[in-house]
Design a protein around this motif. Structure first.
Motif, PDB file in Angstrom:
ATOM      1  N   UNK B  31     -12.066   7.507   2.939  1.00 46.27           N
ATOM      2  CA  UNK B  31     -10.955   7.000   3.737  1.00 46.27           C
ATOM      3  C   UNK B  31      -9.974   6.150   2.935  1.00 46.27           C
ATOM      4  N   UNK B  32     -10.241   5.986   1.648  1.00 38.10           N
ATOM      5  CA  UNK B  32      -9.309   5.222   0.810  1.00 38.10           C
ATOM      6  C   UNK B  32      -8.042   6.040   0.563  1.00 38.10           C
ATOM      7  N   UNK B  33      -6.895   5.456   0.869  1.00 41.48           N
ATOM      8  CA  UNK B  33      -5.646   6.157   0.570  1.00 41.48           C
ATOM      9  C   UNK B  33      -5.341   6.022  -0.916  1.00 41.48           C
ATOM     10  N   UNK B  34      -4.479   6.924  -1.389  1.00 43.53           N
ATOM     11  CA  UNK B  34      -4.087   6.843  -2.797  1.00 43.53           C
ATOM     12  C   UNK B  34      -3.379   5.520  -3.081  1.00 43.53           C
ATOM     13  N   UNK B  35      -2.570   5.051  -2.134  1.00 42.00           N
ATOM     14  CA  UNK B  35      -1.868   3.772  -2.324  1.00 42.00           C
ATOM     15  C   UNK B  35      -2.871   2.633  -2.518  1.00 42.00           C
ATOM     16  N   UNK B  36      -3.913   2.611  -1.684  1.00 42.72           N
ATOM     17  CA  UNK B  36      -4.922   1.548  -1.787  1.00 42.72           C
ATOM     18  C   UNK B  36      -5.682   1.665  -3.102  1.00 42.72           C
ATOM     19  N   UNK B  46       2.796  -1.783  -8.577  1.00 39.62           N
ATOM     20  CA  UNK B  46       4.188  -1.343  -8.489  1.00 39.62           C
ATOM     21  C   UNK B  46       4.438  -0.485  -7.271  1.00 39.62           C
ATOM     22  N   UNK B  47       3.461   0.316  -6.889  1.00 38.68           N
ATOM     23  CA  UNK B  47       3.577   1.157  -5.701  1.00 38.68           C
ATOM     24  C   UNK B  47       3.418   0.281  -4.462  1.00 38.68           C
ATOM     25  N   UNK B  48       4.422   0.306  -3.584  1.00 37.62           N
ATOM     26  CA  UNK B  48       4.397  -0.562  -2.391  1.00 37.62           C
ATOM     27  C   UNK B  48       3.937   0.227  -1.177  1.00 37.62           C
ATOM     28  N   UNK B  49       3.610  -0.492  -0.114  1.00 38.69           N
ATOM     29  CA  UNK B  49       3.256   0.129   1.158  1.00 38.69           C
ATOM     30  C   UNK B  49       4.028  -0.582   2.265  1.00 38.69           C
ATOM     31  N   UNK B  52       3.728   3.156   6.435  1.00 35.12           N
ATOM     32  CA  UNK B  52       2.486   3.922   6.550  1.00 35.12           C
ATOM     33  C   UNK B  52       2.624   5.153   7.440  1.00 35.12           C
ATOM     34  N   UNK B  53       3.827   5.665   7.553  1.00 36.23           N
ATOM     35  CA  UNK B  53       4.106   6.856   8.376  1.00 36.23           C
ATOM     36  C   UNK B  53       4.846   7.930   7.588  1.00 36.23           C
ATOM     37  N   UNK B  54       4.946   7.790   6.273  1.00 37.67           N
ATOM     38  CA  UNK B  54       5.662   8.743   5.423  1.00 37.67           C
ATOM     39  C   UNK B  54       7.166   8.762   5.685  1.00 37.67           C
ATOM     40  N   UNK B  55       7.683   7.701   6.258  1.00 40.35           N
ATOM     41  CA  UNK B  55       9.094   7.679   6.624  1.00 40.35           C
ATOM     42  C   UNK B  55       9.926   6.855   5.643  1.00 40.35           C
ATOM     43  N   UNK B  56       9.369   5.755   5.126  1.00 43.58           N
ATOM     44  CA  UNK B  56      10.219   4.808   4.385  1.00 43.58           C
ATOM     45  C   UNK B  56      10.302   5.128   2.892  1.00 43.58           C
ATOM     46  N   UNK B  57       9.269   5.752   2.324  1.00 44.40           N
ATOM     47  CA  UNK B  57       9.346   6.193   0.934  1.00 44.40           C
ATOM     48  C   UNK B  57       8.932   5.182  -0.121  1.00 44.40           C
ATOM     49  N   UNK B  58       8.566   3.951   0.247  1.00 48.49           N
ATOM     50  CA  UNK B  58       8.254   2.963  -0.794  1.00 48.49           C
ATOM     51  C   UNK B  58       6.956   3.286  -1.539  1.00 48.49           C
ATOM     52  N   UNK B  59       6.093   4.101  -0.937  1.00 45.91           N
ATOM     53  CA  UNK B  59       4.802   4.398  -1.567  1.00 45.91           C
ATOM     54  C   UNK B  59       4.835   5.689  -2.377  1.00 45.91           C
ATOM     55  N   UNK B 112      12.107  -3.935  -3.561  1.00 45.03           N
ATOM     56  CA  UNK B 112      10.899  -3.443  -2.886  1.00 45.03           C
ATOM     57  C   UNK B 112      10.868  -1.916  -2.806  1.00 45.03           C
ATOM     58  N   UNK B 113      12.040  -1.306  -2.547  1.00 46.06           N
ATOM     59  CA  UNK B 113      12.081   0.152  -2.394  1.00 46.06           C
ATOM     60  C   UNK B 113      12.211   0.864  -3.731  1.00 46.06           C
ATOM     61  N   UNK B 114      12.510   0.109  -4.791  1.00 43.32           N
ATOM     62  CA  UNK B 114      12.910   0.712  -6.065  1.00 43.32           C
ATOM     63  C   UNK B 114      11.851   1.634  -6.688  1.00 43.32           C
TER      64      UNK B 114
END
Lengths: 264, 170
Positions: B31-36, B46-49, B52-59, B112-114
């Motif tokens: 259940x570990x996400x790649x981000x975690x 560097x990878x932000x979260x 968590x809905x695949x909408x914002x793109x920061x991850x 943050x989004x960079x």
């Protein structure tokens, strides 16, 4: 946070079929399933990963149909030379599903099986007279889109069945697909195509629970006001029911105008 | 054989992967996400979260060169695959062309989004080295920035693309 689950990675379709049941479910791109699991809407005890089964990602053409493996991602479908040659309208739609990450993760089969009403593919594939191939240890079934999609988030797929592929009869209809989309999913999407037999067919999706199919001998037979009277949208963050009815009429007229001019 | 994940009956999987050129091997919870995994196991923050809905793109990170939302991607799935994150962009002290173009064009404010924009832009330029402004807008429309108004980001990607093609400004 995701709940706990087992994860298997079968090497072929037969092995997948032996594993599937009510609690152990097919898992491909995860763009729908993992979100539903995070929200606690689905709590399967096991996921069966389909991503490493090459047979499920194949795209091929026969004399009579284009066959797309259910595990092909939206991006793979859009970039495949057979799809570009024979179904340019599908290319256009697949290039605009979700965002670039959803297109590289999400699969055509996952989109259909989740049956989220706000789906471009549900409407377009209905317009194409596509069929889906379901397989289980009990055997194969081929269903038309209208037989497969029964309601919002509800398909005829049994718990032990796997969606193997989608078949689009050749020659693939040409026409247009237009949509209004201001959030991550379309508010209304309309396909208007001329079939190989010369019929004019309009399919309204996203604004309805299941795609609405209307056909006629010519474009003049497509009654936009009649279609608007048939759709029963719900008010939500994307707009009021009244607004959605209005834009349904606008997008039906736009799609028909484009298809009449012979767009892809 | 369902052997690849090692423990089909358990809730963990064995993985062997490459992240930013370095090999990693070990056990992860399914259940570990790649981000975690990137942030908590490897310390690559560097990878932000955010959504968590695949909408914002920061991850956004790249797996085998393809962009994915690491918030909705299982760490177990990187087994046998190659991951690139923002930490892998620079070569030593030399920033990547995209990073330098972002700086020159003021294409970031809070930052943050960079990382997400950089990785999506890298994915775009690898498949399309000479994108039009419209193609950049379309490809990046799944990434949200609340500071810049987007124009400097588009300008930076155009400039980096030109530079990578060898027709750059400096």
């Amino acid at each position: 946070m995701l709940p706990e689950f087992t994860l298997s990675r079968p090497a072929d379709i037969d092995e997948v079929l032996r594993e599937l049941n009510a609690d152990v479910v097919p898992y491909a791109g995860g763009t729908e399933l993992l979100l539903a699991m995070k929200m606690g809407l689905l709590v399967p005890s096991g996921l069966v990963d389909l991503k490493r089964i090459p047979a499920l990602r194949e795209i091929s053409a026969s004399e009579s149909a284009i066959v797309i493996g259910a595990g092909a991602t939206h991006d793979e479908v859009a970039r495949h030379e057979l799809i570009q040659a024979h179904a340019p309208l599908l290319v256009q739609v697949e290039q605009n599903v979700g965002n670039a990450r959803v297109r590289s993760q999400g699969t055509i089969g996952g989109n259909l099986c989740f049956a989220e009403p706000r789906s471009d593919l549900l409407a377009l594939l209905a317009a194409f007279d596509a069929t889906v191939l379901l397989r289980s240890v009990r055997g194969d079934r081929t269903l038309a889109m209208a037989e497969f999609v029964l309601g919002p988030y509800w398909t005829d797929r049994a718990e032990d069945e796997l969606l193997v592929s989608v078949a689009i009869p050749r020659p693939c209809p040409t026409g247009a697909y237009v949509k209004l989309q201001v959030t991550e999913r379309p508010t209304v999407g309309v396909a208007a195509v001329r079939t190989a037999a010369g019929r004019c067919r309009v399919v309204v999706g996203s604004v309805t629970e299941v795609p609405l199919v209307v056909a006629g001998a010519s474009w003049d037979d497509i009654d936009a006001d009649g279609i608007v009277a048939q759709v029963e949208p719900v008010s939500d963050i994307a707009g009021s029911a009244e607004y959605k009815k209005h834009i349904t009429g606008v997008y039906v007229r736009r799609a028909v105008a484009l298809a009449r001019d012979g767009a892809v | 054989m369902s052997s690849a994940t090692g423990s089909a009956a358990g809730s963990t999987s064995e993985i062997a992967t490459t992240v930013n050129g370095a090999a990693y091997r070990g056990s992860v919870a399914n259940r570990t996400t790649l981000a975690a995994y990137l942030r908590d196991e490897l310390g690559l923050k560097g990878t932000k979260v955010s959504c968590e809905l695949q909408v914002c793109g920061v991850c956004s990170v790249l797996v085998d060169g393809r962009p994915v939302s690491s918030c909705t991607y299982l760490a177990a799935d990187i087994d046998g695959r190659t991951v690139e994150t923002v930490e892998g962009l620079a070569t030593g002290e030399r920033m990547h062309e995209l990073q330098r173009a972002f700086v020159r064009n003021f294409a970031l404010q809070c930052g943050f989004c960079t990382p997400g924009f950089l990785m999506m832009s890298k994915a775009l330029l690898e498949r399309n080295p000479d994108p039009t402004e419209d193609e950049i807008r379309e490809y990046l429309d799944g990434n949200i920035c609340r500071c810049t108004g987007y124009q400097p980001i588009i300008a930076a990607v155009l400039e980096a693309a030109a530079e990578l093609r060898g027709v750059g400004v400096d």
